[in-house]
Design an enzyme around this catalytic site. Sequence first.
Site, PDB file in Angstrom:
ATOM      1  N   TRP A 100       5.616  -7.150  -8.405  1.00 16.09           N
ATOM      2  CA  TRP A 100       6.716  -6.421  -9.052  1.00 16.09           C
ATOM      3  C   TRP A 100       6.738  -6.779 -10.528  1.00 16.09           C
ATOM      4  CZ3 TRP A 100      11.197  -3.347  -8.696  1.00 16.09           C
ATOM      5  CH2 TRP A 100      11.326  -2.651  -7.489  1.00 16.09           C
TER       6      TRP A 100
ATOM      7  N   SER B  88       9.068 -10.940  -5.711  1.00 15.04           N
ATOM      8  CA  SER B  88       9.477 -12.336  -5.885  1.00 15.04           C
ATOM      9  C   SER B  88      10.060 -12.927  -4.609  1.00 15.04           C
ATOM     10  CB  SER B  88      10.510 -12.432  -7.013  1.00 15.04           C
ATOM     11  OG  SER B  88       9.880 -12.139  -8.241  1.00 15.04           O
ATOM     12  N   PHE B  89      10.676 -12.080  -3.789  1.00 15.91           N
ATOM     13  CA  PHE B  89      11.256 -12.617  -2.553  1.00 15.91           C
ATOM     14  C   PHE B  89      10.185 -13.243  -1.668  1.00 15.91           C
ATOM     15  CE2 PHE B  89      13.295 -12.540   1.613  1.00 15.91           C
ATOM     16  CZ  PHE B  89      14.517 -13.112   1.290  1.00 15.91           C
TER      17      PHE B  89
ATOM     18  N   CYS C  80       9.107 -12.020 -11.659  1.00 13.09           N
ATOM     19  CA  CYS C  80      10.015 -11.492 -12.685  1.00 13.09           C
ATOM     20  C   CYS C  80      11.012 -10.572 -11.988  1.00 13.09           C
ATOM     21  CB  CYS C  80       9.225 -10.730 -13.736  1.00 13.09           C
ATOM     22  SG  CYS C  80      10.291  -9.826 -14.871  1.00 13.09           S
TER      23      CYS C  80
ATOM     24  N   ASP D  63      20.824  -1.608 -10.941  1.00 11.97           N
ATOM     25  CA  ASP D  63      22.179  -1.060 -10.792  1.00 11.97           C
ATOM     26  C   ASP D  63      22.924  -1.625  -9.589  1.00 11.97           C
ATOM     27  OD1 ASP D  63      21.704   0.536 -12.969  1.00 11.97           O
ATOM     28  OD2 ASP D  63      20.943   2.208 -11.754  1.00 11.97           O
TER      29      ASP D  63
ATOM     30  N   HIS E 121      21.186  -6.178  -5.690  1.00  8.50           N
ATOM     31  CA  HIS E 121      19.893  -6.641  -5.186  1.00  8.50           C
ATOM     32  C   HIS E 121      19.355  -7.810  -6.013  1.00  8.50           C
ATOM     33  CE1 HIS E 121      16.959  -5.312  -2.195  1.00  8.50           C
ATOM     34  NE2 HIS E 121      16.035  -5.801  -2.992  1.00  8.50           N
TER      35      HIS E 121
HETATM   36  C1  DLZ Z   1      13.179  -4.548  -4.188  1.00  4.70           C
HETATM   37  C2  DLZ Z   1      12.966  -5.277  -5.474  1.00  4.70           C
HETATM   38  C3  DLZ Z   1      13.711  -4.928  -6.611  1.00  4.70           C
HETATM   39  C4  DLZ Z   1      14.758  -3.863  -6.596  1.00  4.70           C
HETATM   40  N1  DLZ Z   1      13.505  -5.548  -7.784  1.00  4.70           N
HETATM   41  C5  DLZ Z   1      12.579  -6.520  -7.868  1.00  4.70           C
HETATM   42  C6  DLZ Z   1      12.355  -7.202  -9.091  1.00  4.70           C
HETATM   43  O1  DLZ Z   1      12.926  -6.930 -10.143  1.00  4.70           O
HETATM   44  N2  DLZ Z   1      11.423  -8.188  -9.091  1.00  4.70           N
HETATM   45  C7  DLZ Z   1      10.713  -8.557  -7.978  1.00  4.70           C
HETATM   46  O2  DLZ Z   1       9.896  -9.483  -8.051  1.00  4.70           O
HETATM   47  N3  DLZ Z   1      10.914  -7.916  -6.805  1.00  4.70           N
HETATM   48  C8  DLZ Z   1      11.803  -6.917  -6.717  1.00  4.70           C
HETATM   49  N4  DLZ Z   1      12.019  -6.271  -5.546  1.00  4.70           N
HETATM   50  C9  DLZ Z   1      11.130  -6.599  -4.393  1.00  4.70           C
HETATM   51  C10 DLZ Z   1      11.579  -7.843  -3.583  1.00  4.70           C
HETATM   52  O3  DLZ Z   1      11.244  -9.041  -4.244  1.00  4.70           O
HETATM   53  C11 DLZ Z   1      10.875  -7.841  -2.208  1.00  4.70           C
HETATM   54  O4  DLZ Z   1       9.483  -7.699  -2.403  1.00  4.70           O
HETATM   55  C12 DLZ Z   1      11.354  -6.725  -1.294  1.00  4.70           C
HETATM   56  O5  DLZ Z   1      12.763  -6.762  -1.172  1.00  4.70           O
HETATM   57  C13 DLZ Z   1      10.698  -6.821   0.105  1.00  4.70           C
HETATM   58  O6  DLZ Z   1      11.044  -8.074   0.717  1.00  4.70           O
END
Ligand code: DLZ
Length: 166
Positions: A31, A65-66, A89, A94, A97
Amino acid sequence: MATSLKNLSDYNIQDVPDATNYKVAIVVSEWNEEVTGALCDGAIATLKKHGVREDDILKKYVPGSFELTHASRSVAAYTDVDGVIAIGCVIRGDTPHFDYICEGVTQGIAHLNVKYPIPFIYGVLTTENQQQALDRAGGIHGNKGDEAAITAIKMIHLNKTLQASK
Ligand code: DLZ
C-alpha cells in the site's frame, strides 16, 4: 521531538556499530508503494553503508501495513535473521480505518518485540496526507527508512553484545 524538527536521515556516524555479518529482514507493505519503496531503498542503502551484505538482507512484501505483524513474525519464526524492519505507510482517509490499521500494526510490532528475542523495528509512517509521507521518504524531512536501518543495527548490536557477555 516532532519529525518536522528532526531530519530522519541525520545520525552520528561514530555511534553506529559495524554491521558486517548482521542478517536483516525487511518486510514492506505494498500500500502506498511510492512511499514504501522509497523507505525500503533508504533502509537497504543505509544497512549496506554500515557493512550489511546484500545476501544478508531478506526482503518480503505484504499487501498492507496490517499484514506487517504476521509477516514479521513468520520471518522471525522461519529464518535466522538478527532483526526485522517493518516498513509501511498509512495515510488518513475519510473513515476511521486509519486509526484501526495504525493501532493494529503498532500494537502488533510492540507485541513481537516482547515475544521474540530479536528486535522488530517500526518503520511505519502514519500521516495525514501523501505529501507528509513523501516528505519523510527521502523528502525534506529525510527518510524514515534510514532511521529504521540505523535503529536495527543498534538494536542487533545490543543483543550481540549481551549474548557475548553471558
Ligand atoms: C485498507 C487500507 C487502507 C484504507 N489504507 C491503507 C493505508 O493507508 N496503508 C496501508 O498500508 N494499508 C492500507 N489498507 C490495507 C490494510 O493495511 C490491509 O492490507 C487490509 O485491511 C487487509 O487486511
